[in-house]
Structure formats: structure tokens, C-alpha cells
Design an enzyme around this catalytic site. Structure first.
Site, PDB file in Angstrom:
ATOM      1  N   ASP A 159      14.433  27.917  77.047  1.00 39.45           N
ATOM      2  CA  ASP A 159      13.544  27.192  76.377  1.00 39.45           C
ATOM      3  C   ASP A 159      13.455  25.857  76.923  1.00 39.45           C
ATOM      4  O   ASP A 159      14.068  25.065  76.846  1.00 39.45           O
ATOM      5  CB  ASP A 159      13.988  27.106  74.789  1.00 39.45           C
ATOM      6  CG  ASP A 159      13.126  26.300  73.935  1.00 39.45           C
ATOM      7  OD1 ASP A 159      12.204  25.649  74.454  1.00 39.45           O
ATOM      8  OD2 ASP A 159      13.399  26.340  72.785  1.00 39.45           O
ATOM      9  N   LYS A 205       4.434  21.313  75.405  1.00 37.26           N
ATOM     10  CA  LYS A 205       4.316  20.011  75.372  1.00 37.26           C
ATOM     11  C   LYS A 205       3.916  19.323  76.534  1.00 37.26           C
ATOM     12  O   LYS A 205       2.571  19.248  76.559  1.00 37.26           O
ATOM     13  CB  LYS A 205       5.981  19.412  75.078  1.00 37.26           C
ATOM     14  CG  LYS A 205       6.534  19.609  73.895  1.00 37.26           C
ATOM     15  CD  LYS A 205       7.794  18.883  73.453  1.00 37.26           C
ATOM     16  CE  LYS A 205       8.375  19.287  72.379  1.00 37.26           C
ATOM     17  NZ  LYS A 205       7.744  18.552  71.381  1.00 37.26           N
ATOM     18  N   TYR A 217      17.155  23.905  68.857  1.00 39.64           N
ATOM     19  CA  TYR A 217      15.899  24.192  67.760  1.00 39.64           C
ATOM     20  C   TYR A 217      14.745  24.744  68.826  1.00 39.64           C
ATOM     21  O   TYR A 217      14.443  24.350  69.664  1.00 39.64           O
ATOM     22  CB  TYR A 217      15.214  22.819  67.219  1.00 39.64           C
ATOM     23  CG  TYR A 217      14.146  23.159  66.441  1.00 39.64           C
ATOM     24  CD1 TYR A 217      14.127  23.406  65.088  1.00 39.64           C
ATOM     25  CD2 TYR A 217      12.968  22.450  66.880  1.00 39.64           C
ATOM     26  CE1 TYR A 217      13.172  23.521  64.308  1.00 39.64           C
ATOM     27  CE2 TYR A 217      11.696  22.826  65.996  1.00 39.64           C
ATOM     28  CZ  TYR A 217      11.909  23.274  64.833  1.00 39.64           C
ATOM     29  OH  TYR A 217      10.757  23.437  63.972  1.00 39.64           O
TER      30      TYR A 217
END
Length: 431
Positions: free
Chosen positions: A236, A264, A141
Site C-alpha cells: 500500500d 494521493k 490504515y
């Protein structure tokens, strides 16, 4: 207002009562707790119930909630700067930190989320290579950008949705689906479409089909194929960056990406993202090059201040990672032992402070198909038991739980005690 009252009222004003789907606890059969406060690893809901938090805002709170130094940094800068939409020294400090501390990063562009970082990296890869297609992997994702919502993991997998409504076929026609850890399948994609493949994007440690690490040989093959066909390799590390190790998942492989994304942790708990890579690629961004990407709040001073406070603590205290790894080993071994004693089939995948307990009869979980074979009813029983006992864990089989510098052995022991109750009773909560 109490949890139930707030959530019911929220449904009048927000779809499903939430601003991100997995928060709704839809598959768990209960309403979600509505969180009010947090300090360290203890969070409290509106009913006053306390939880030991193993979600940590889905990863960012590696220093725990409301770390004193991070809070002080936010307070101090907010008295003089909130937003300008103009250059600041703080964004220079963040850019300099990332370029000096992270491998294979020579220039960066700040953005506001992981989704924005990954979609911008792909746009840059296409502009740089003058090619159209990308390879993403089933179960990975990369945010809710149209071109990524094909065989995506995380909430899309939890909701049982193959993709998403609202995405025209034209938006995904250039997305090729690779099989995670299957080098020959990816080689076949390059042989068929290599002349028009701009990039391969991958979570080197996937966290959105549960925690699964890419095999070393698989990653080496991706690097060789990208070099052979003139494509860019994009890591990623929105989730794994500063999490599995200070320098992220790159430390686990002898492979260098061309572009890399972070979010994050690098925002210290505030909305942030960044993509970076080799200077010759990054200089294709406007205003130097023809790839246009912009953002009013990019490099926001409050976000940069929180992020720098967090990253400087992590850099100056490498023992944080030793502690997290020690507690992770304790947690993993405890879960495996309890499950074995009670004849419950599990596979526990853990890398640093990321971990997933897969309820499966398989010996290993290393692909998207492996993850999809898990026993979701068993996961639900586990989740409900942990929730009852004040242990906050992800409400999806396909997510990671996280550890922080503020967890300790007592927190792990309480987790294991609740897990033992589940294992011995296959606990069922009446709904």
C-alpha cells in the site's frame, strides 16, 4: 462568513461538521480553521489568517498548492472534456507512465481513491489465489473498507475506536492481524492459516500510526512466506508512492510486491487511485477475467491530466527529492536539538518528505504499541502552539507531516521557532 460561523453551520448539515473525521479537531479542543485558498505552501482560512502548510492535503500536494503547470493542465482539459465514462487517451498515457516508470507494475486499473485501490487489490488477490484470508498489520490504515477496519491506525486510532460500528463480524472474520516488524508473529499466522491466506497487505513506510518504516529483514521474511504459502504481497503506497522517493518505498527494500496501490500524489491533488502488478494477476480482472470491479469516474480525464502534469514534473526534476530531503534533515535535527535542550522526550521518524514527532519516553518507535504509548497531552500542547503561530500540522499524534518542493529554509526556521516556543513554555492555550 468566518471560520466559526461556517463550522457551526456545517454541523447542521454534515456529521461533526466535516466530511472526514480528523478534520473536526475534536481532540484538540478548538474549532478547525475553514480553508479558503492556497498557493505554494501558504494557505489562508476564512478569517484571513495565513498558515505555512505541513499537511499538504495529507500528502498529495508535493508541488505545493495550485502549482501553475498543474492548474494549466486542469484548465486546458476542462474546456473539452470533463467526464465520459469511456476510454480516453489520457488514461492510456497515465497507465503507460506507471507501467514504464514504476517497478513491478506491468498492468494497472484506475480507481478514484486510496480506499478503492486497496480494497480492489485485495479482491483481486482473493480471486487470483482462490483463498479467503488476508493479513493486515495493527496500526496500518488502508482505507475504510470493512475488512481493513480492525486495529487500524490514523483516525480510528485518534478517535479511540477499536474498529467501527456498522461492520458485521462476517466482514472481518477473514482478516488476520499481524504485528508490524515482528516476523515471527507473522510466521505463526502463516503456520496456522497459510492454506487460506490470499494476501499480506502492508504500508512499507507506515504513515497512519505516525511514520514508521518496516525493517528490511521483516519485509524479506514477508516475501519468503508469501512465496512459500502461495499468497500475494501487496504494497500500500497510497501515501509513500512518489513521496519518500520517485519510485516510492519500493526503493527502500530489496523486495518485490505482487500488487501495489497508489493514490494521493498520482492525482495531482484530485481524487485518484490505481492498483497494478504482474500481468498474469491483473488479467484476472473483468472483462478479461472473473474478478469484477468497475467505476464510472475511473480514469477521469481531468484527474488524469492533473496527475500526469504532477508526475512528469517529478520525473523531470529529481532535484525536488534532494531539496525535500535536505529540508527534512534540517527540520528533524532542529526538532531533536530543541527538544533535547528543553528536556522533552521525543523520537523523530522521517523518511524523505514524511515525518512524525513522537512524544514518548521510548528510544525508538517501530511498532503500533510503541506509537500508542505516546504522550497525547504533550502532543496537544505542541499542536495548539504551532496552530497559534500559523504552522499547519496534522491534528493527530498518529499522522505524518509533509514537505513539498515549495518549502524553503525560512519555512523550516519558522516551524522551529514555534516549536521552540512550545518547548520552552509547554505552551497551553485556554479553551
Amino acid at each position: 462568513m468566518r471560520n466559526e460561523e461556517i463550522f457551526i453551520k456545517s454541523n447542521e448539515y454534515m456529521p461533526g461538521g466535516v466530511n472526514s473525521p480528523v478534520r473536526a479537531y475534536r481532540d484538540m479542543g478548538i474549532n478547525p480553521p475553514v480553508m479558503k485558498s492556497g498557493k505554494g505552501v501558504i494557505i489562508k482560512d476564512e478569517d484571513g489568517k495565513e498558515y505555512i502548510d505541513f499537511v499538504l492535503a495529507w500528502g498529495p500536494m508535493i508541488l505545493g498548492h495550485c502549482n501553475d503547470e498543474v492548474v494549466t493542465a486542469i484548465k486546458e482539459i476542462s474546456e473539452s472534456a470533463i467526464a465520459f465514462g469511456a476510454p480516453t487517451e489520457l488514461e492510456l498515457q497515465m497507465a503507460k507512465f506507471l507501467c514504464e516508470e514504476m517497478d513491478n507494475v506491468e498492468m494497472v486499473r484506475m480507481v478514484n481513491s486510496g480506499t478503492e485501490a486497496t480494497m480492489s487489490a485485495i479482491k483481486l488477490a482473493r480471486g487470483y489465489t482462490k483463498k479467503n484470508k488476508i493479513i493486515k498489520f495493527a496500526g496500518c490504515y488502508h482505507g475504510h473498507f470493512d475488512g481493513f477496519l480492525v486495529e487500524a491506525g490514523s483516525g480510528v486510532l485518534t478517535e479511540g475506536i477499536a474498529g467501527s460500528l456498522g461492520i458485521p463480524q462476517d466482514s472481518i472474520k477473514n482478516t488476520l492481524i499481524g504485528v508490524y516488524n515482528d516476523a515471527e508473529q507473522v510466521r505463526g499466522l502463516f503456520e496456522a492459516y497459510g492454506d487460506d491466506i490470499a494476501a499480506v497487505i502492508i504500508e512499507p513506510v507506515a504513515g497512519n500510526m505516525g511514520v514508521i518504516k518496516a525493517d528490511n529483514e521483516f519485509m524479506e521474511t514477508l516475501r519468503v512466506l508469501c512465496d512459500e504459502y502461495g499468497a500475494l504481497l501487496v504494497f500500500d503506497e497510497v501515501m509513500s508512492g512518489f513521496r519518500v522517493a520517485f519510485k516510492g518505498a519500493q526503493e527502500l527494500f530489496n523486495v518485490s510486491p505482487d500488487l501495489i496501490t497508489y493514490a494521493k500524489i498520482m492525482g495531482g491533488g484530485l481524487p485518484a487511485g490505481v492498483y497494478g502488478g504482474r500481468k498474469e494477476i491483473m488479467e484476472n480482472l473483468s472483462p478479461l477475467g472473473g474478478v469484477y470491479q468497475a467505476g464510472t469516474m475511473s480514469g477521469n480525464p481531468i484527474v488524469m491530466s492533473a496527475g500526469l502534469a504532477t508526475l512528469n514534473i517529478l520525473k523531470s526534476k529529481p532535484e525536488i527529492y534532494d531539496k525535500i530531503n535536505y529540508l527534512g534533515q534540517m527540520l528533524q535535527k532542529g526538532v531533536e536539538s530543541i527538544a533535547s535542550e528543553n528536556n522533552i522526550n521525543v523520537v523523530v521518524n522521517r523518511f524523505g518528505g514524511m515525518m512524525t514527532i513522537f512524544f514518548t519516553d521510548k528510544d525508538t518507535v517501530r511498532t503500533y504499541e510503541d506509537a500508542k504509548s505516546c504522550n497525547l497531552e504533550m502532543f496537544k500542547k505542541y499542536f495548539l502552539c504551532m496552530n497559534k503561530n500559523g504552522i499547519n500540522i496534522p491534528q493527530s499524534q498518529f499522522e505524518a507531516l509533509f514537505l513539498s518542493s515549495e518549502h524553503n529554509e525560512d519555512h523550516v526556521k519558522k516551524f522551529l521557532s514555534a516549536f521552540k516556543e512550545f518547548a520552552e513554555n509547554e505552551f497551553i492555550v485556554s479553551i
